[in-house]
Design a protein around this motif. Structure first.
Motif, PDB file in Angstrom:
ATOM      1  N   ASP A 183      41.793 -15.784 -19.610  1.00 26.71           N
ATOM      2  CA  ASP A 183      40.918 -16.949 -19.408  1.00 26.71           C
ATOM      3  C   ASP A 183      40.658 -17.202 -17.923  1.00 26.71           C
ATOM      4  OD1 ASP A 183      40.695 -17.431 -22.071  1.00 26.71           O
ATOM      5  OD2 ASP A 183      42.094 -19.121 -22.128  1.00 26.71           O
TER       6      ASP A 183
ATOM      7  N   ALA B 210      30.654 -22.206 -17.196  1.00 31.50           N
ATOM      8  CA  ALA B 210      31.148 -22.959 -18.354  1.00 31.50           C
ATOM      9  C   ALA B 210      30.286 -22.671 -19.579  1.00 31.50           C
ATOM     10  CB  ALA B 210      31.164 -24.460 -18.038  1.00 31.50           C
TER      11      ALA B 210
ATOM     12  N   LEU C 251      31.099 -19.296 -21.019  1.00 27.00           N
ATOM     13  CA  LEU C 251      32.377 -19.277 -21.744  1.00 27.00           C
ATOM     14  C   LEU C 251      32.377 -20.254 -22.916  1.00 27.00           C
ATOM     15  CD1 LEU C 251      34.762 -19.119 -18.650  1.00 27.00           C
ATOM     16  CD2 LEU C 251      34.183 -17.283 -20.228  1.00 27.00           C
ATOM     17  N   GLU C 252      31.318 -21.059 -23.016  1.00 27.37           N
ATOM     18  CA  GLU C 252      31.222 -22.069 -24.077  1.00 27.37           C
ATOM     19  C   GLU C 252      32.410 -23.029 -24.046  1.00 27.37           C
ATOM     20  OE1 GLU C 252      28.899 -20.032 -27.617  1.00 27.37           O
ATOM     21  OE2 GLU C 252      30.257 -18.574 -26.735  1.00 27.37           O
ATOM     22  N   VAL C 253      32.750 -23.479 -22.828  1.00 20.77           N
ATOM     23  CA  VAL C 253      33.811 -24.472 -22.646  1.00 20.77           C
ATOM     24  C   VAL C 253      33.273 -25.607 -21.771  1.00 20.77           C
ATOM     25  CG1 VAL C 253      35.684 -22.771 -22.827  1.00 20.77           C
ATOM     26  CG2 VAL C 253      34.753 -23.350 -20.559  1.00 20.77           C
TER      27      VAL C 253
ATOM     28  N   THR D  19      37.308 -27.577 -18.155  1.00 20.72           N
ATOM     29  CA  THR D  19      38.151 -26.449 -18.559  1.00 20.72           C
ATOM     30  C   THR D  19      37.925 -25.273 -17.610  1.00 20.72           C
ATOM     31  OG1 THR D  19      37.970 -27.168 -20.858  1.00 20.72           O
ATOM     32  CG2 THR D  19      38.711 -24.907 -20.492  1.00 20.72           C
ATOM     33  N   LEU D  20      36.670 -25.062 -17.280  1.00 17.03           N
ATOM     34  CA  LEU D  20      36.319 -23.966 -16.362  1.00 17.03           C
ATOM     35  C   LEU D  20      36.982 -24.186 -15.000  1.00 17.03           C
ATOM     36  CD1 LEU D  20      33.912 -23.223 -13.954  1.00 17.03           C
ATOM     37  CD2 LEU D  20      34.681 -21.451 -15.552  1.00 17.03           C
TER      38      LEU D  20
ATOM     39  N   ARG E 173      40.773 -23.620 -15.100  1.00 20.99           N
ATOM     40  CA  ARG E 173      41.139 -22.189 -15.135  1.00 20.99           C
ATOM     41  C   ARG E 173      40.924 -21.538 -13.769  1.00 20.99           C
ATOM     42  NH1 ARG E 173      38.136 -20.457 -20.790  1.00 20.99           N
ATOM     43  NH2 ARG E 173      39.492 -21.666 -22.173  1.00 20.99           N
TER      44      ARG E 173
END
Lengths: 63, 166
Positions: B115, B134, B137-139, B143-144, B147
């Protein structure tokens, strides 16, 4: 000036709003600690830009 | 070739680089690139002209990689860990120093959890914006960035803090 890590990252990545970009840019001249953190992140970006660079120079196989 | 195909071909070197970040083994990476191109051609009507083709194709590649990993697990194949050979210095690089440096960077990147590795690659190697990465990654963007921050911390320790760089 206390600048959180995530703001330093966003500055180096060009992801801050213009006024915050300008604020940090101005602070670099008088805050050696901040300048070092920014330079470290810039160095990391430069290092990563060379990762797997060989494949970029190859002629791709026919798709 | 139409403009979609022309633009896609121009992205091939970057797609192959991203495939190396994901798959490591050159043969696996080229298979992944091939699969990505095939899927993109099949789904080209889903791409909205005026949006970035690279982010869209990186999303297809990541999903193809996840499918591939699942298929391998179903067949009892263990995903190859990064091998010394696959991470060896790039023989076509211009100098010994550059080769050694690239190798160290690639090793450090290889050691990141997937990830974090993909987030780092999309933003710091491919130059996508946080929002674009983002979306790929479809987040959510938070979250991006989280990470990315963890990946950066590990890479900094491995590549900069422990080196004697001025």
């Amino acid at each position: 000036m206390t600048v959180p890590d995530e703001e330093v990252f966003a500055f180096v990545d060009g992801e801050l709003p213009a006024e915050d970009m300008a604020r940090i840019e101005a602070a670099l001249a008088t805050d050696p600690q901040l300048a070092l953190r920014v330079e470290t992140q810039r160095a990391l970006r430069r290092l990563l830009s060379g990762a797997h660079a060989g494949v970029m120079r190859e002629t791709p196989p026919e798709p | 070739l139409d403009s979609f195909q022309t633009e896609m071909l121009a992205l091939l070197p970057r797609l192959r680089r991203m495939a190396r970040v994901l798959a490591w083994e050159p043969a696996d990476a080229d298979d992944l690139t091939q699969l990505t191109v095939e899927r993109a051609l099949l789904r080209r009507d889903q791409w909205r002209p005026g949006t970035r083709l690279d982010s869209w194709m990186f999303r297809i590649m990541r999903n193809a990689w996840i499918d591939e990993a699942r298929a391998r697990q179903r067949h009892g194949r263990v995903l190859a860990p990064p091998e010394a050979g696959a991470l060896a210095a790039d023989p076509s690089a211009p100098s010994l120093e550059a080769r050694l440096e690239a190798s160290a960077v690639e090793r450090a990147l290889a050691a990141l959890p997937e990830d974090q590795r993909i987030a780092v690659a999309l933003v710091l190697i491919e130059g996508l914006s946080y929002q674009e990465a983002a979306d790929s990654l479809e987040v959510p963007i938070g979250t991006l960035t989280s990470r990315l921050a963890r990946g950066r911390a590990t890479l900094q320790t491995a590549l900069i803090d422990q080196g004697a760089q001025p």
